[in-house]
Design a protein around this motif. Structure first.
Motif, PDB file in Angstrom:
ATOM      1  N   MET A   1       0.844  -1.196   0.000  1.00  0.00           N
ATOM      2  CA  MET A   1       0.000   0.000   0.000  1.00  0.00           C
ATOM      3  C   MET A   1       0.880   1.246   0.000  1.00  0.00           C
ATOM      4  O   MET A   1       1.750   1.393   0.846  1.00  0.00           O
ATOM      5  N   ALA A   2       0.650   2.135  -0.952  1.00  0.00           N
ATOM      6  CA  ALA A   2       1.455   3.359  -1.061  1.00  0.00           C
ATOM      7  C   ALA A   2       0.833   4.476  -0.231  1.00  0.00           C
ATOM      8  O   ALA A   2      -0.357   4.466   0.092  1.00  0.00           O
ATOM      9  N   SER A   3       1.671   5.448   0.115  1.00  0.00           N
ATOM     10  CA  SER A   3       1.236   6.610   0.882  1.00  0.00           C
ATOM     11  C   SER A   3       1.843   7.868   0.276  1.00  0.00           C
ATOM     12  O   SER A   3       2.857   7.809  -0.418  1.00  0.00           O
ATOM     13  N   PHE A   4       1.201   9.010   0.564  1.00  0.00           N
ATOM     14  CA  PHE A   4       1.760  10.317   0.228  1.00  0.00           C
ATOM     15  C   PHE A   4       2.210  11.004   1.511  1.00  0.00           C
ATOM     16  O   PHE A   4       1.445  11.059   2.493  1.00  0.00           O
ATOM     17  N   GLU A   5       3.421  11.512   1.494  1.00  0.00           N
ATOM     18  CA  GLU A   5       3.854  12.446   2.526  1.00  0.00           C
ATOM     19  C   GLU A   5       3.702  13.840   1.933  1.00  0.00           C
ATOM     20  O   GLU A   5       4.317  14.151   0.921  1.00  0.00           O
ATOM     21  N   VAL A   6       2.863  14.666   2.569  1.00  0.00           N
ATOM     22  CA  VAL A   6       2.510  15.976   2.012  1.00  0.00           C
ATOM     23  C   VAL A   6       2.941  17.064   2.984  1.00  0.00           C
ATOM     24  O   VAL A   6       2.493  17.089   4.137  1.00  0.00           O
ATOM     25  N   LYS A   7       3.808  17.934   2.522  1.00  0.00           N
ATOM     26  CA  LYS A   7       4.190  19.112   3.316  1.00  0.00           C
ATOM     27  C   LYS A   7       3.309  20.275   2.871  1.00  0.00           C
ATOM     28  O   LYS A   7       3.372  20.714   1.724  1.00  0.00           O
ATOM     29  N   GLY A   8       2.479  20.734   3.776  1.00  0.00           N
ATOM     30  CA  GLY A   8       1.496  21.761   3.438  1.00  0.00           C
ATOM     31  C   GLY A   8       2.045  23.166   3.518  1.00  0.00           C
ATOM     32  O   GLY A   8       3.156  23.408   3.978  1.00  0.00           O
ATOM     33  N   GLY A   9       1.224  24.101   3.037  1.00  0.00           N
ATOM     34  CA  GLY A   9       1.543  25.516   3.185  1.00  0.00           C
ATOM     35  C   GLY A   9       2.184  26.171   1.986  1.00  0.00           C
ATOM     36  O   GLY A   9       2.294  27.400   1.947  1.00  0.00           O
ATOM     37  N   ALA A  10       2.618  25.386   0.994  1.00  0.00           N
ATOM     38  CA  ALA A  10       3.277  25.981  -0.177  1.00  0.00           C
ATOM     39  C   ALA A  10       2.235  26.523  -1.155  1.00  0.00           C
ATOM     40  O   ALA A  10       1.198  25.897  -1.378  1.00  0.00           O
ATOM     41  N   MET A 383      -3.871  10.068   7.739  1.00  0.00           N
ATOM     42  CA  MET A 383      -5.241   9.683   7.374  1.00  0.00           C
ATOM     43  C   MET A 383      -5.198   8.683   6.229  1.00  0.00           C
ATOM     44  O   MET A 383      -4.156   8.458   5.618  1.00  0.00           O
ATOM     45  N   THR A 384      -6.353   8.114   5.929  1.00  0.00           N
ATOM     46  CA  THR A 384      -6.466   7.107   4.870  1.00  0.00           C
ATOM     47  C   THR A 384      -7.475   7.571   3.838  1.00  0.00           C
ATOM     48  O   THR A 384      -8.544   8.092   4.187  1.00  0.00           O
ATOM     49  N   SER A 385      -7.156   7.365   2.566  1.00  0.00           N
ATOM     50  CA  SER A 385      -8.062   7.730   1.479  1.00  0.00           C
ATOM     51  C   SER A 385      -9.142   6.662   1.327  1.00  0.00           C
ATOM     52  O   SER A 385      -8.837   5.521   0.995  1.00  0.00           O
ATOM     53  N   PRO A 386     -10.431   6.994   1.569  1.00  0.00           N
ATOM     54  CA  PRO A 386     -11.487   5.980   1.493  1.00  0.00           C
ATOM     55  C   PRO A 386     -12.015   5.714   0.088  1.00  0.00           C
ATOM     56  O   PRO A 386     -12.502   4.636  -0.208  1.00  0.00           O
ATOM     57  N   ASP A 387     -11.964   6.723  -0.784  1.00  0.00           N
ATOM     58  CA  ASP A 387     -12.411   6.548  -2.170  1.00  0.00           C
ATOM     59  C   ASP A 387     -11.713   7.596  -3.033  1.00  0.00           C
ATOM     60  O   ASP A 387     -10.966   8.430  -2.530  1.00  0.00           O
ATOM     61  N   ILE A 388     -11.940   7.545  -4.336  1.00  0.00           N
ATOM     62  CA  ILE A 388     -11.208   8.413  -5.264  1.00  0.00           C
ATOM     63  C   ILE A 388     -11.405   9.886  -4.921  1.00  0.00           C
ATOM     64  O   ILE A 388     -10.451  10.645  -4.763  1.00  0.00           O
ATOM     65  N   ARG A 389     -12.661  10.310  -4.832  1.00  0.00           N
ATOM     66  CA  ARG A 389     -12.953  11.738  -4.712  1.00  0.00           C
ATOM     67  C   ARG A 389     -12.636  12.261  -3.313  1.00  0.00           C
ATOM     68  O   ARG A 389     -12.094  13.366  -3.170  1.00  0.00           O
ATOM     69  N   ALA A 390     -12.958  11.498  -2.277  1.00  0.00           N
ATOM     70  CA  ALA A 390     -12.562  11.912  -0.932  1.00  0.00           C
ATOM     71  C   ALA A 390     -11.047  11.945  -0.818  1.00  0.00           C
ATOM     72  O   ALA A 390     -10.472  12.809  -0.142  1.00  0.00           O
ATOM     73  N   GLY A 391     -10.371  11.017  -1.515  1.00  0.00           N
ATOM     74  CA  GLY A 391      -8.912  10.973  -1.472  1.00  0.00           C
ATOM     75  C   GLY A 391      -8.285  12.251  -1.986  1.00  0.00           C
ATOM     76  O   GLY A 391      -7.364  12.803  -1.373  1.00  0.00           O
ATOM     77  N   VAL A 392      -8.764  12.751  -3.120  1.00  0.00           N
ATOM     78  CA  VAL A 392      -8.169  13.979  -3.661  1.00  0.00           C
ATOM     79  C   VAL A 392      -8.590  15.184  -2.830  1.00  0.00           C
ATOM     80  O   VAL A 392      -7.830  16.150  -2.694  1.00  0.00           O
ATOM     81  N   ALA A 393      -9.780  15.134  -2.214  1.00  0.00           N
ATOM     82  CA  ALA A 393     -10.185  16.213  -1.318  1.00  0.00           C
ATOM     83  C   ALA A 393      -9.261  16.271  -0.100  1.00  0.00           C
ATOM     84  O   ALA A 393      -8.867  17.364   0.343  1.00  0.00           O
ATOM     85  N   LEU A 394      -8.895  15.111   0.438  1.00  0.00           N
ATOM     86  CA  LEU A 394      -7.956  15.080   1.569  1.00  0.00           C
ATOM     87  C   LEU A 394      -6.573  15.552   1.138  1.00  0.00           C
ATOM     88  O   LEU A 394      -5.860  16.197   1.920  1.00  0.00           O
ATOM     89  N   ASP A 408      -2.568   7.555   3.545  1.00  0.00           N
ATOM     90  CA  ASP A 408      -2.387   6.150   3.193  1.00  0.00           C
ATOM     91  C   ASP A 408      -3.416   5.719   2.141  1.00  0.00           C
ATOM     92  O   ASP A 408      -4.405   6.408   1.893  1.00  0.00           O
ATOM     93  N   ASN A 409      -3.159   4.569   1.530  1.00  0.00           N
ATOM     94  CA  ASN A 409      -4.071   3.977   0.540  1.00  0.00           C
ATOM     95  C   ASN A 409      -4.290   4.903  -0.653  1.00  0.00           C
ATOM     96  O   ASN A 409      -5.403   5.071  -1.150  1.00  0.00           O
ATOM     97  N   VAL A 410      -3.189   5.497  -1.139  1.00  0.00           N
ATOM     98  CA  VAL A 410      -3.333   6.436  -2.259  1.00  0.00           C
ATOM     99  C   VAL A 410      -3.592   5.730  -3.581  1.00  0.00           C
ATOM    100  O   VAL A 410      -3.825   6.390  -4.601  1.00  0.00           O
ATOM    101  N   GLU A 411      -3.610   4.393  -3.570  1.00  0.00           N
ATOM    102  CA  GLU A 411      -4.052   3.682  -4.770  1.00  0.00           C
ATOM    103  C   GLU A 411      -5.470   4.096  -5.153  1.00  0.00           C
ATOM    104  O   GLU A 411      -5.838   4.068  -6.335  1.00  0.00           O
ATOM    105  N   GLN A 412      -6.278   4.484  -4.152  1.00  0.00           N
ATOM    106  CA  GLN A 412      -7.621   4.981  -4.452  1.00  0.00           C
ATOM    107  C   GLN A 412      -7.551   6.253  -5.291  1.00  0.00           C
ATOM    108  O   GLN A 412      -8.315   6.423  -6.245  1.00  0.00           O
TER     109      GLN A 412
END
Length: 434
Positions: A1-10, A383-394, A408-412
């Protein structure tokens, strides 16, 4: 399962080109089964759901050739019907929900189609009754095995019929439409979905020799023909991705130009984000989102709280409500988000609440968002991505947040968004795939 590490604020800056429309691709690709002649399709998104469907077509015997990164030719002149009884077919068919749309073309051309219960997002009930009721009205026999969750339809010859769909299902309309084009006589579909994706499918089928009228309305009339030929087709840009980029620009205070948007095909999407206070300029077929430190939610004429709800086309697509909800968390004002179609699609808001958003989940379909006018930024969490659209919203929320988030679960997300991390990093985002 792949994950994104996201540094916010940019803050992001630059131009981005939307991918081809995922939801259109799932219909258009299945339509190649209607003819033994070659069909060329361009602007195909390189995403997991589409690639799985191409694998399914290839396994059925469709000859495929990739001419460029987004263009393929397909030729279904030697279909292996025995593949429908294989374990590999069950595996591929259950992997994506869009696989159900091979049923209409297979039934029309070969008189037989089988389908395991398809997969897809876990966003609530997504019944298939509309599809199979339509096939039965065309004269097909339908069986469902509860033991192994298998659907089977057979026909010795489809015949045109009048039908009033119980719901304006996009995939149901497309599936019935593809069966009806080769049926004997005239088929009338009332309460048909009329999304741009369905219009695109109708125009493609007409170029192949079908006779479909009423395109763009909820009343389609199809005069059956004996056979269809090859054609070329280019898919629309993905309206969901365009809306996601609009929301992303506002949340991060970024200046972004979204290229080649086919603006007349976007319906209420620009208007909806403008009502949330987001400024935009239409420059030809591009949408320019200026840097904006604050955005204020509109109200109704009597001053009451804005209600954003999904609806059948030309209403707002339900696929963008997750993004609209996230955008509202940092607006000035209050919004009621009403997700009418799927009762589990708002269940990702607990993650936004953990990030500091002020949201009241009223029930499975409604959430009240109290915007914080960017005075209290969201904070990074895991957090975990539950579906495609919620995933991109997160992902949008994480890019706007203070600190680092892990998704987590960025395959979604990969199921619906092509190389989203690479394309956003090119604009200045800081996303690392782990």
């Amino acid at each position: 399962m792949a994950s994104f590490e996201v540094k916010g604020g940019a803050k992001l800056r630059g131009e981005i080109i939307p991918q081809g429309a995922k939801n259109e691709a799932l219909q258009i690709l299945c339509a190649v089964l209607l003819t033994p002649e070659k069909v060329t399709i361009s602007n195909i998104p390189d995403i997991r759901d589409v690639n799985l469907l191409i694998d399914l077509l290839r396994s059925l015997g469709v000859k495929t050739e990739r001419l460029s990164p987004d263009t393929y030719t397909f030729q279904a002149d030697d279909i292996d019907l025995d593949f429908l009884d294989s374990e590999r077919f069950v595996e591929l068919g259950r992997a994506i929900r869009g696989s159900v749309m091979i049923v209409g073309p297979m039934l029309a051309r070969f008189g037989k189609a089988k389908m395991p219960k398809p997969g897809g997002d876990k966003i609530g009930r997504r019944r298939l009754d509309t599809h199979f009721t339509g096939f039965e009205k065309l004269g097909a026999s339908f069986e469902y095995s509860a033991e192994d969750n298998f659907y089977t339809v057979t026909s010795s010859g489809l015949k045109g019929a009048y039908m009033l769909l119980d719901e304006a299902s996009v995939t149901g309309t497309a599936n019935i439409l593809m069966a009806a084009v080769l049926a004997e006589g005239t088929t009338t579909i009332y309460n048909a979905a009329c999304e741009p994706y369905v219009q695109q499918l109708c125009r493609m089928l007409n170029r192949m020799g079908a006779k479909i009228s009423g395109i763009g309305s909820n009343l389609l009339v199809i005069e059956g023909v004996e056979q269809l030929g090859g054609t070329e087709h280019r898919m629309l840009p993905d309206m969901i991705e365009i809306g996601s980029f609009i929301g992303l620009a506002a949340m991060t205070g970024s200046e972004i130009t979204i290229k080649d948007c086919q603006i007349p095909e976007l319906g209420l999407i620009p208007d909806t984000f403008q009502r949330l206070g987001i400024k935009m300029e239409f420059r030809g077929d591009d949408i320019f989102i200026p840097e904006q430190d604050h955005y204020e939610v509109d109200t109704y004429i009597d001053g009451s709280i804005l209600n954003i709800a999904d609806h059948t086309w030309p209403g707002l697509t339900p696929d963008l409500l997750s993004v609209a909800l996230v955008v509202a968390t940092q607006a000035k004002g209050t919004v009621l988000v009403h997700q009418k179609m799927f009762e589990s699609r708002l269940f990702f808001v607990d993650k936004l609440i953990d990030m500091g958003a002020q949201i009241i989940l009223c029930d499975p379909h409604r959430a009240t968002v109290i915007g914080q006018n960017k005075q209290i930024p969201l904070r990074g969490i895991r957090m975990t991505s539950p579906d495609i659209r919620a995933g991109v919203a997160l992902l949008i929320a994480a890019l706007s947040a203070e600190g680092t988030s892990i998704i987590d679960n960025v395959e979604q997300i990969d199921r619906g968004y092509q190389n989203i991390d690479g394309r956003l990093n090119a604009l200045g985002a800081q996303i690392r795939r782990m």
